[in-house]
Enzyme design. Sequence first.
Site, PDB file in Angstrom:
ATOM      1  N   ASP A 124       0.854  -1.199   0.000  1.00  0.00           N
ATOM      2  CA  ASP A 124       0.000   0.000   0.000  1.00  0.00           C
ATOM      3  C   ASP A 124       0.883   1.240   0.000  1.00  0.00           C
ATOM      4  O   ASP A 124       1.851   1.313   0.762  1.00  0.00           O
ATOM      5  CB  ASP A 124      -0.852   0.086   1.284  1.00  0.00           C
ATOM      6  CG  ASP A 124      -1.877  -1.018   1.386  1.00  0.00           C
ATOM      7  OD1 ASP A 124      -2.109  -1.704   0.370  1.00  0.00           O
ATOM      8  OD2 ASP A 124      -2.433  -1.197   2.494  1.00  0.00           O
TER       9      ASP A 124
ATOM     10  N   CYS B 229     -25.279   4.055  25.739  1.00  0.00           N
ATOM     11  CA  CYS B 229     -25.073   5.416  25.250  1.00  0.00           C
ATOM     12  C   CYS B 229     -26.317   5.906  24.515  1.00  0.00           C
ATOM     13  O   CYS B 229     -27.289   6.262  25.156  1.00  0.00           O
ATOM     14  CB  CYS B 229     -23.808   5.485  24.395  1.00  0.00           C
ATOM     15  SG  CYS B 229     -23.154   7.158  24.331  1.00  0.00           S
TER      16      CYS B 229
ATOM     17  N   GLN C 249     -30.226   7.012  25.868  1.00  0.00           N
ATOM     18  CA  GLN C 249     -30.960   8.218  25.476  1.00  0.00           C
ATOM     19  C   GLN C 249     -32.321   7.841  24.892  1.00  0.00           C
ATOM     20  O   GLN C 249     -33.339   8.449  25.196  1.00  0.00           O
ATOM     21  CB  GLN C 249     -30.119   9.016  24.482  1.00  0.00           C
ATOM     22  CG  GLN C 249     -28.784   9.474  25.078  1.00  0.00           C
ATOM     23  CD  GLN C 249     -27.895  10.227  24.093  1.00  0.00           C
ATOM     24  OE1 GLN C 249     -28.187  10.303  22.907  1.00  0.00           O
ATOM     25  NE2 GLN C 249     -26.799  10.785  24.590  1.00  0.00           N
TER      26      GLN C 249
ATOM     27  N   HIS D  63     -20.082   3.474  27.657  1.00  0.00           N
ATOM     28  CA  HIS D  63     -20.015   2.229  26.878  1.00  0.00           C
ATOM     29  C   HIS D  63     -19.399   1.111  27.717  1.00  0.00           C
ATOM     30  O   HIS D  63     -18.189   0.899  27.666  1.00  0.00           O
ATOM     31  CB  HIS D  63     -19.155   2.438  25.621  1.00  0.00           C
ATOM     32  CG  HIS D  63     -19.803   3.294  24.590  1.00  0.00           C
ATOM     33  ND1 HIS D  63     -20.686   2.793  23.667  1.00  0.00           N
ATOM     34  CD2 HIS D  63     -19.701   4.620  24.341  1.00  0.00           C
ATOM     35  CE1 HIS D  63     -21.093   3.774  22.878  1.00  0.00           C
ATOM     36  NE2 HIS D  63     -20.520   4.894  23.267  1.00  0.00           N
TER      37      HIS D  63
ATOM     38  N   GLU E 267     -19.413  -1.951  27.222  1.00  0.00           N
ATOM     39  CA  GLU E 267     -18.887  -3.061  26.408  1.00  0.00           C
ATOM     40  C   GLU E 267     -17.360  -3.032  26.288  1.00  0.00           C
ATOM     41  O   GLU E 267     -16.733  -4.075  26.111  1.00  0.00           O
ATOM     42  CB  GLU E 267     -19.530  -3.069  25.019  1.00  0.00           C
ATOM     43  CG  GLU E 267     -19.229  -1.879  24.104  1.00  0.00           C
ATOM     44  CD  GLU E 267     -20.197  -0.715  24.255  1.00  0.00           C
ATOM     45  OE1 GLU E 267     -20.821  -0.582  25.323  1.00  0.00           O
ATOM     46  OE2 GLU E 267     -20.320   0.085  23.294  1.00  0.00           O
TER      47      GLU E 267
HETATM   48  N1  GLN Z   1     -25.416  10.539  19.534  1.00  0.00           N
HETATM   49  C1  GLN Z   1     -25.402  10.491  20.951  1.00  0.00           C
HETATM   50  C2  GLN Z   1     -24.559  11.594  21.550  1.00  0.00           C
HETATM   51  O1  GLN Z   1     -23.736  12.162  20.896  1.00  0.00           O
HETATM   52  C3  GLN Z   1     -24.958   9.125  21.455  1.00  0.00           C
HETATM   53  C4  GLN Z   1     -23.547   8.798  21.125  1.00  0.00           C
HETATM   54  C5  GLN Z   1     -23.213   7.333  21.310  1.00  0.00           C
HETATM   55  O2  GLN Z   1     -24.098   6.495  21.363  1.00  0.00           O
HETATM   56  N2  GLN Z   1     -21.960   7.000  21.377  1.00  0.00           N
HETATM   57  O3  GLN Z   1     -24.701  11.913  22.705  1.00  0.00           O
END
Ligand code: GLN
Length: 541
Positions: free
Chosen positions: A148, A380, A384, A506, A508
């Site tokens: 590459d 995350c 929401q 997160h 995970e």
């Molecule tokens: N879009 C949402 C925010 O900016 C959630 C971001 C996400 O899930 N990582 O707060």
Amino acid sequence: MAKYIFVTGGVVSSVGKGITAASIGKVLKSRNISVTIQKLDPYINVDPGTMSPYQHGEVYVTQDGAETDLDLGHYERFIDTDLTTASSVTTGQIYSSIIAQERQGVFLGGTIQVVPHVTNEIKRRFREVAEQSKANVVIVEVGGTVGDIEGLPFLEAIRQMRSDMGRENILYVHVTLLPYLSSTGELKTKPTQHSVNELRRIGIQPDVIVCRSDYPITEDIRDKIALFCDVDRRAVLPLPTLPIIYETPIVLEEAGLGELILEMLDLPQRSGDLREWRHLVEQMKEPTEPLHIAIVGKYVELHDAYISVREALRHAAVYHNRDVDIHWIQSEDLERDGDSLLRSVQGIVVPGGFGVRCIEGMIIAARYARENEIPYLGLCLGMQVMVIEYARHVLNSPQPNSTEFDEGTPYPVIDLLPEQRHLQEKGGTMRLGGYPCHLVKESRAASAYMEDVVYERHRHRFEFNNDFRETLERAGMVFSGLSPDGRLVEISEVRDHPFMVGTQFHPEFHSRPNRPHPLFRDFIEVAKEALLEGDQRPLPL
Ligand code: GLN
């Protein structure tokens, strides 16, 4: 002084170079050798933070807040060490730093060139990760494939390292693919020979060749590669495609990789202990009754976009002696067809994401989970969405929303913090990396973690809007994880529900094969109970 192992790839991309690098790390770590891993990405973006999941898959976030390549997730899951910003290097970063120095006059009027300025900056990054981590062995994976155009400065830098550091301190591992020709029924070594020739042309003679293949690799193929590529026969290691990636260190160890590396790097021989890992892989191989878990997202056709979520579910499932059958549900399908796709699952995960497309489908999933008492884990964006859905239910209005999706909503339950509203730039403007989260006693989250404070990784702009805290609390939502000053909601849950938990972070990224994340572990536990009660099909059909 650290020793370095450089991992390059040949023939094609996506042959599992990242897993190989991670597995080498595991093999060494099992011998009590401290290791760290660094990824070099030859693209010109500064980091993958602004790249589309279609281009890049998941963005992995380190504890210190770097947005990195998903291979760092593999590294952390295999070697179980928190990596840092220093582990992720891109061409964009190298050039940004050189150009910034040039503007400051650091180069005193000199002409700035790929050799030595770019290569020196790359080599500085090698030393930096070694110094910071204090590791005995630094494994460096060079992204892309040999040949590459973008990769050349990186290859030149790793070539120079051998004369800078001495032969016994540097090892080159080349990972290639042996394609299978069905017409003749054989594996072909020619592309490997070509890619090794390409490496040699640059001045790098590989010490170890890892041969990936979907078919068993015979001894005469090993002989042939050893002969044509001028590599010790013991150092041609077959790596057939494995159904469980965590088996890779075991296969490489059995092929003699550990001993070979110690010998070649002039390190004292000592035996490794992969017993616990082996046990884990045995458990994963054992067929058990699968749990049906939905991941409802925007990029589900692209499983790479949710690698850490998928792995976290697997880790939790194996902890409970179960397989997990992931139903990848495109959230737009729910918008079109309603919730019927969710009727055959025992748990729903809504992972992270950005942008308005697909939001309403995720809200359908959250509503279905709430109304039918199906375990729900929101990560995350998933938290929401859960809050938006709950607010719509409580306020009996379709209008509550996040200002990310509807700027004019009269009920902005998710919003930017006032101090963030002026930000214009897209890259590096999010809340990123580990932040403390205080757990509220007697909540589901507290009982999962069994700790008072946890440090979880973030990557988002928007937050729960406290103007709605009281209303939602009164209506049965529990804000069970808060920032130390109590201002930011980190975890919310629905009180009268078997398991409906959303995290602004997160989780995970913290899951490890032998240590599932507490929230994933408990989510799977509740999903599993649902199956037992309902005898095969627990859900209303
Ligand atoms: N879009 C949402 C925010 O900016 C959630 C971001 C996400 O899930 N990582 O707060």
